[in-house]
Structure formats: structure tokens, C-alpha cells
Scaffold this motif. Structure first.
Motif, PDB file in Angstrom:
ATOM      1  N   UNK A  46       0.847  -1.201   0.000  1.00 47.36           N
ATOM      2  CA  UNK A  46       0.000   0.000   0.000  1.00 47.36           C
ATOM      3  C   UNK A  46       0.878   1.246   0.000  1.00 47.36           C
ATOM      4  N   UNK A  47       0.982   1.929  -1.143  1.00 43.69           N
ATOM      5  CA  UNK A  47       1.777   3.157  -1.195  1.00 43.69           C
ATOM      6  C   UNK A  47       1.243   4.195  -0.205  1.00 43.69           C
ATOM      7  N   UNK A 188      -2.723   1.528 -12.073  1.00 38.80           N
ATOM      8  CA  UNK A 188      -2.517   0.117 -11.722  1.00 38.80           C
ATOM      9  C   UNK A 188      -1.088  -0.311 -12.012  1.00 38.80           C
ATOM     10  N   UNK A 189      -0.570   0.104 -13.166  1.00 43.69           N
ATOM     11  CA  UNK A 189       0.808  -0.242 -13.521  1.00 43.69           C
ATOM     12  C   UNK A 189       1.802   0.358 -12.530  1.00 43.69           C
ATOM     13  N   UNK A 190       1.556   1.612 -12.117  1.00 42.60           N
ATOM     14  CA  UNK A 190       2.445   2.249 -11.150  1.00 42.60           C
ATOM     15  C   UNK A 190       2.379   1.540  -9.792  1.00 42.60           C
ATOM     16  N   UNK A 194       5.419  -0.259  -7.815  1.00 36.47           N
ATOM     17  CA  UNK A 194       5.714  -0.050  -6.398  1.00 36.47           C
ATOM     18  C   UNK A 194       5.942  -1.385  -5.696  1.00 36.47           C
ATOM     19  N   UNK A 195       5.084  -2.365  -5.991  1.00 38.29           N
ATOM     20  CA  UNK A 195       5.233  -3.678  -5.374  1.00 38.29           C
ATOM     21  C   UNK A 195       6.544  -4.350  -5.812  1.00 38.29           C
ATOM     22  N   UNK A 196       6.863  -4.244  -7.102  1.00 36.23           N
ATOM     23  CA  UNK A 196       8.112  -4.834  -7.590  1.00 36.23           C
ATOM     24  C   UNK A 196       9.312  -4.178  -6.904  1.00 36.23           C
ATOM     25  N   UNK A 197       9.251  -2.869  -6.731  1.00 35.65           N
ATOM     26  CA  UNK A 197      10.339  -2.151  -6.075  1.00 35.65           C
ATOM     27  C   UNK A 197      10.505  -2.595  -4.627  1.00 35.65           C
ATOM     28  N   UNK A 198       9.437  -3.152  -4.034  1.00 38.17           N
ATOM     29  CA  UNK A 198       9.472  -3.641  -2.657  1.00 38.17           C
ATOM     30  C   UNK A 198       9.692  -5.152  -2.583  1.00 38.17           C
ATOM     31  N   UNK A 199      10.107  -5.751  -3.705  1.00 44.85           N
ATOM     32  CA  UNK A 199      10.554  -7.134  -3.672  1.00 44.85           C
ATOM     33  C   UNK A 199       9.543  -8.192  -4.051  1.00 44.85           C
ATOM     34  N   UNK A 200       8.328  -7.797  -4.442  1.00 50.39           N
ATOM     35  CA  UNK A 200       7.351  -8.792  -4.881  1.00 50.39           C
ATOM     36  C   UNK A 200       7.628  -9.202  -6.330  1.00 50.39           C
ATOM     37  N   UNK A 242      -1.654   8.607  -3.202  1.00 53.88           N
ATOM     38  CA  UNK A 242      -0.474   8.067  -3.867  1.00 53.88           C
ATOM     39  C   UNK A 242      -0.943   6.963  -4.800  1.00 53.88           C
ATOM     40  N   UNK A 243      -0.814   7.185  -6.098  1.00 51.14           N
ATOM     41  CA  UNK A 243      -1.321   6.261  -7.114  1.00 51.14           C
ATOM     42  C   UNK A 243      -2.822   6.034  -6.892  1.00 51.14           C
TER      43      UNK A 243
END
Length: 253
Positions: A46-47, A188-190, A194-200, A242-243
Motif C-alpha cells: 500500500x503506497x 494500476x501499472x504504477x 511499487x510492489x516490484x520495487x518492494x521485492x514482490x 499516492x497512485x
């Protein structure tokens, strides 16, 4: 206002629920497995969550009043409950956290016990749709309404508004959808970035999205504004975005 502990706690595990080998399938549930990883899950999913929680304390500090209740509706592990507790300062307020997950309430009790703020806290394991609400100066629905059946959302907000004292406030944080397809797509893409940047991984993102599809039903910002005003709140302002995640402040006249 002192800071309440919860998110960076060694008793929590890293969220691996939706990895290839451990994903159980089916709809998302707030069960014991989620409770064990919840702080890590929500921080990485959750951003703005780590901004919203302390700001709930700041908003509570402004709107809480003596001899009133502050409700955390859908309290999960009590992050908002503790933020409100610290936000009331030395006012004579009772903080009431409500959640229908016994696994969440059990762990929440632990964090309330560790916290040394003197404001009394009551935890209830019950459905917020059936909870008795009264004398509220501040209430929070922090990413909770989106899990309530859409047809029952107006009823819940009307009950909260009736229970809110004049000048009291509701903090409503939600994942939203957008009216325009292009905006929905890029937001949705952003969020996924965000999730990818946090390791998912892409697999984890996809599996969790499938699990939430029939459980978490987002609505537009305009729908939330209109419903809050119709419920009996006089002013509604967007204080954070945020997003595709927002938080609204609704004040009763």
C-alpha cells in the motif's frame, strides 16, 4: 505526540503467502497466516501507508475531545488504534478497536499491552456492520470499507455519521478506481511497479490480485465523496493520495 510501535517488530515474518510454493489459492482472508505477515504485507503493498498511520495520530490530535470515543473500525493489528491513542494526548477519550478476525484481535491485544500510553483501549472481535457506535469524536476506516459489500457501505457510513459528535471526523482510506480507462491502467501499472520495487515478484502480484478480485471492490473518488455527504458529513476533503490509494477526511457539522 509520542510515537506508537508496531510496524518494525521482529515477531513478524516476511510476506511470502503468494509465492509459487506456498500460495494456497482461493479468496483473500484475514486469517492467522495473514496476521503473521500483515505489517510487512501492507507496507510493501500500500503506497503511503507508512505516512497515513502517523497522520491519523495528527488528525486525531485536532479532532478528539474529552468524554468521547475514538473508533478504529477494522483495526487489524492496531496500527491506527495506537496512532489514535497517542493522538488524543491527555484528553479523556476511550479508544475502541473493532475487527471481525479473531487472529488479528489476538495479536492486536499484544501490541496494545506493550504500549505505555494511559488512554484506555477496548478491543472488540465483532463485525463493524453490527457494532454499537456512540459519542464518536474521531473514527477511522483505514482500508476497511473496500472489504464491505458495496450495497452495505451507505448503511455503515450513515451509522458512523449518526454516532459522530458535531465537529467530529471520519478518516476514510481506500484503494480507488478511476473513471477513465487510461488513468486506471497507468495507476494500476504504477502500483505494480511499487510492489516490484518492494521485492514482490510478478507471480506474487498476479496471485494476490486474483485472491482479492472478489473480496476487495474499489470505487471512484467521486462515489466516496457523494456517499459521505449523503451519510451526514458536512465537509469532505482529500488529504492524501499516492497512485490509486487515497485518504479522505470527512467532518460532521
Amino acid at each position: 505526540m509520542s510515537k506508537a510501535p508496531i510496524d518494525a517488530n521482529p515477531m513478524f515474518e516476511t510476506d511470502r503467502i503468494y509465492t509459487a510454493t506456498t500460495s494456497a489459492g482461493g479468496d483473500f482472508r484475514f486469517d492467522a497466516a495473514v496476521a503473521r505477515v500483515f505489517p510487512d504485507m501492507i507496507r510493501r503493498s500500500v503506497p503511503g501507508y507508512t505516512t497515513i498511520i502517523p497522520m491519523i495520530g495528527v488528525i486525531t490530535e485536532r479532532f478528539a475531545r474529552d468524554d468521547s470515543h475514538c473508533y478504529d473500525l477494522g483495526c487489524s493489528l492496531g496500527a491506527s488504534t495506537l496512532a489514535m491513542r497517542h493522538g488524543v494526548g491527555d484528553r479523556r477519550c476511550r479508544i475502541i478497536g473493532i475487527d471481525n478476525s479473531s487472529d488479528m484481535i489476538e495479536r492486536c491485544q499484544h501490541f496494545i499491552a506493550l504500549d505505555d500510553h494511559p488512554a484506555p483501549v477496548e478491543l472488540r472481535c465483532e463485525d463493524i456492520l453490527d457494532s454499537e457506535l456512540e459519542k464518536a469524536s474521531v473514527s477511522t476506516l483505514n482500508f476497511t470499507l473496500q472489504f464491505v459489500e458495496p450495497e452495505r457501505r451507505p448503511e455503515l457510513l450513515e451509522r458512523i455519521a449518526r454516532a459522530t459528535l458535531p465537529g467530529g471526523a471520519l478518516i476514510l482510506s481506500e484503494k480507488i478506481r478511476f473513471e477513465e480507462d487510461w488513468e486506471q491502467s497507468i495507476q494500476t501499472e504504477l502500483h505494480h511497479d511499487f510492489k516490484r520495487a518492494n521485492g514482490y515478484s510478478d507471480l506474487e502480484i498476479s496471485q494476490k490480485r486474483s485472491a482479492l478480485e472478489q473480496v476487495l471492490i474499489p470505487e471512484s473518488l467521486a462515489t466516496h465523496r457523494e456517499r459521505l455527504l449523503a451519510a451526514g458529513f458536512r465537509q469532505v476533503t482529500l488529504w492524501y493520495q499516492c497512485f490509486n490509494f487515497v485518504s479522505l477526511l470527512a467532518v460532521k457539522g
